[in-house]
Motif scaffolding. Sequence first.
Motif, short mmCIF file in Angstrom:
data_model
loop_
_atom_site.label_atom_id
_atom_site.label_comp_id
_atom_site.label_asym_id
_atom_site.label_seq_id
_atom_site.Cartn_x
_atom_site.Cartn_y
_atom_site.Cartn_z
N CYS A 136 -3.25 9.43 10.04
CA CYS A 136 -3.55 9.85 8.67
C CYS A 136 -2.33 10.52 8.06
O CYS A 136 -1.86 11.54 8.55
CB CYS A 136 -4.74 10.81 8.63
SG CYS A 136 -5.29 11.08 6.93
N HIS A 137 -1.80 9.92 6.99
CA HIS A 137 -0.65 10.52 6.30
C HIS A 137 -1.06 11.13 4.95
O HIS A 137 -0.22 11.62 4.22
CB HIS A 137 0.50 9.53 6.13
CG HIS A 137 0.08 8.20 5.57
ND1 HIS A 137 -0.57 8.05 4.36
CD2 HIS A 137 0.20 6.95 6.08
CE1 HIS A 137 -0.80 6.77 4.13
NE2 HIS A 137 -0.36 6.09 5.17
N PHE A 138 -2.35 11.07 4.64
CA PHE A 138 -2.92 11.73 3.46
C PHE A 138 -2.39 11.21 2.12
O PHE A 138 -2.54 11.88 1.11
CB PHE A 138 -2.75 13.26 3.53
CG PHE A 138 -3.42 13.86 4.73
CD1 PHE A 138 -4.79 13.85 4.85
CD2 PHE A 138 -2.66 14.42 5.76
CE1 PHE A 138 -5.42 14.39 5.98
CE2 PHE A 138 -3.27 14.95 6.88
CZ PHE A 138 -4.65 14.95 6.98
N GLU A 139 -1.78 10.02 2.12
CA GLU A 139 -1.28 9.50 0.84
C GLU A 139 -2.40 9.07 -0.10
O GLU A 139 -2.22 9.04 -1.30
CB GLU A 139 -0.28 8.36 1.05
CG GLU A 139 1.01 8.77 1.75
CD GLU A 139 1.67 10.00 1.15
OE1 GLU A 139 1.74 10.14 -0.09
OE2 GLU A 139 2.12 10.87 1.92
N PHE A 140 -3.57 8.69 0.46
CA PHE A 140 -4.65 8.19 -0.39
C PHE A 140 -5.91 9.02 -0.29
O PHE A 140 -6.63 9.19 -1.26
CB PHE A 140 -4.95 6.73 -0.04
CG PHE A 140 -3.72 5.87 -0.08
CD1 PHE A 140 -3.10 5.58 -1.28
CD2 PHE A 140 -3.14 5.41 1.09
CE1 PHE A 140 -1.95 4.81 -1.33
CE2 PHE A 140 -1.99 4.65 1.06
CZ PHE A 140 -1.39 4.34 -0.16
N ASP A 141 -6.20 9.54 0.91
CA ASP A 141 -7.44 10.28 1.11
C ASP A 141 -7.36 11.04 2.43
O ASP A 141 -6.29 11.14 3.02
CB ASP A 141 -8.65 9.33 1.09
CG ASP A 141 -8.54 8.22 2.14
OD1 ASP A 141 -7.79 8.38 3.14
OD2 ASP A 141 -9.20 7.17 1.97
N LEU A 142 -8.50 11.53 2.89
CA LEU A 142 -8.54 12.30 4.14
C LEU A 142 -8.77 11.40 5.37
O LEU A 142 -8.89 11.91 6.48
CB LEU A 142 -9.63 13.37 4.08
CG LEU A 142 -9.46 14.45 3.02
CD1 LEU A 142 -10.65 15.40 3.04
CD2 LEU A 142 -8.17 15.22 3.21
N CYS A 143 -8.83 10.10 5.18
CA CYS A 143 -8.97 9.08 6.25
C CYS A 143 -9.99 9.45 7.33
O CYS A 143 -9.67 9.41 8.52
CB CYS A 143 -7.66 8.74 6.93
SG CYS A 143 -6.15 9.49 6.45
N GLY A 144 -11.17 9.82 6.95
CA GLY A 144 -12.21 10.06 7.95
C GLY A 144 -12.24 11.49 8.48
O GLY A 144 -13.15 11.84 9.21
N TRP A 145 -11.24 12.30 8.14
CA TRP A 145 -11.31 13.73 8.50
C TRP A 145 -12.29 14.38 7.53
O TRP A 145 -12.32 14.05 6.35
CB TRP A 145 -9.92 14.37 8.40
CG TRP A 145 -9.03 13.96 9.53
CD1 TRP A 145 -8.39 12.77 9.67
CD2 TRP A 145 -8.69 14.74 10.68
NE1 TRP A 145 -7.68 12.75 10.85
CE2 TRP A 145 -7.85 13.94 11.49
CE3 TRP A 145 -9.04 16.02 11.12
CZ2 TRP A 145 -7.33 14.40 12.70
CZ3 TRP A 145 -8.52 16.48 12.31
CH2 TRP A 145 -7.67 15.66 13.10
N LYS A 146 -13.12 15.30 8.05
CA LYS A 146 -14.18 15.89 7.23
C LYS A 146 -14.03 17.41 7.13
O LYS A 146 -13.74 18.07 8.13
CB LYS A 146 -15.55 15.60 7.85
CG LYS A 146 -15.90 14.12 7.95
CD LYS A 146 -16.95 13.77 6.93
CE LYS A 146 -17.48 12.36 7.02
NZ LYS A 146 -16.51 11.30 7.04
#
Length: 160
Positions: free
Chosen positions: A2-12
């Motif tokens: 996850c590089h956080f460029e678009f969203d939290l990629c499944g991290w909550k």
Amino acid sequence: HCHFEFDLCGWKQDENDDFDWNLRTSSTSKLGTGPATDHTLQEPSGHYIFIKSSFFQLPGQKARISSPVLSRRNKNCKIIFYYHMYGAHVGSLIVYQRTTLKRERILLNLTGNQGNFWQRKALILAGNGNEDFQVVFEGIAGKGPKDGIALDDLTFSREC
């Protein structure tokens, strides 16, 4: 990864903490808070997640974000990530391995100024065979309104 460029990629975001990790760029931040660039793109428009001490957070309040669930059968599984903790009154960053039954084990505990640059850390995640688990990043607010903690490029190794 996850590089956080678009969203939290499944991290909550955790429900039972005091405030949230925020997705942000350096170009939107006020001078003196957080890193000058993200880690991934090395430029001000790149994204990372961040907590900062402010009038809204009291020192000691916590923000937690947790990974997707990983299998208990993991062997040689690691999380590799970059952190930036800078400022005279920056708080703490604690990384936990939390089982599905909410048992927590501390993998890393950093407090205070760690320098004005991104640092890499790799932590071994031991599957104990009984329960699936998550990785939890907990940021604890410090006393300085300009001081904060940033995370970027959260990656699980191929063995995970």
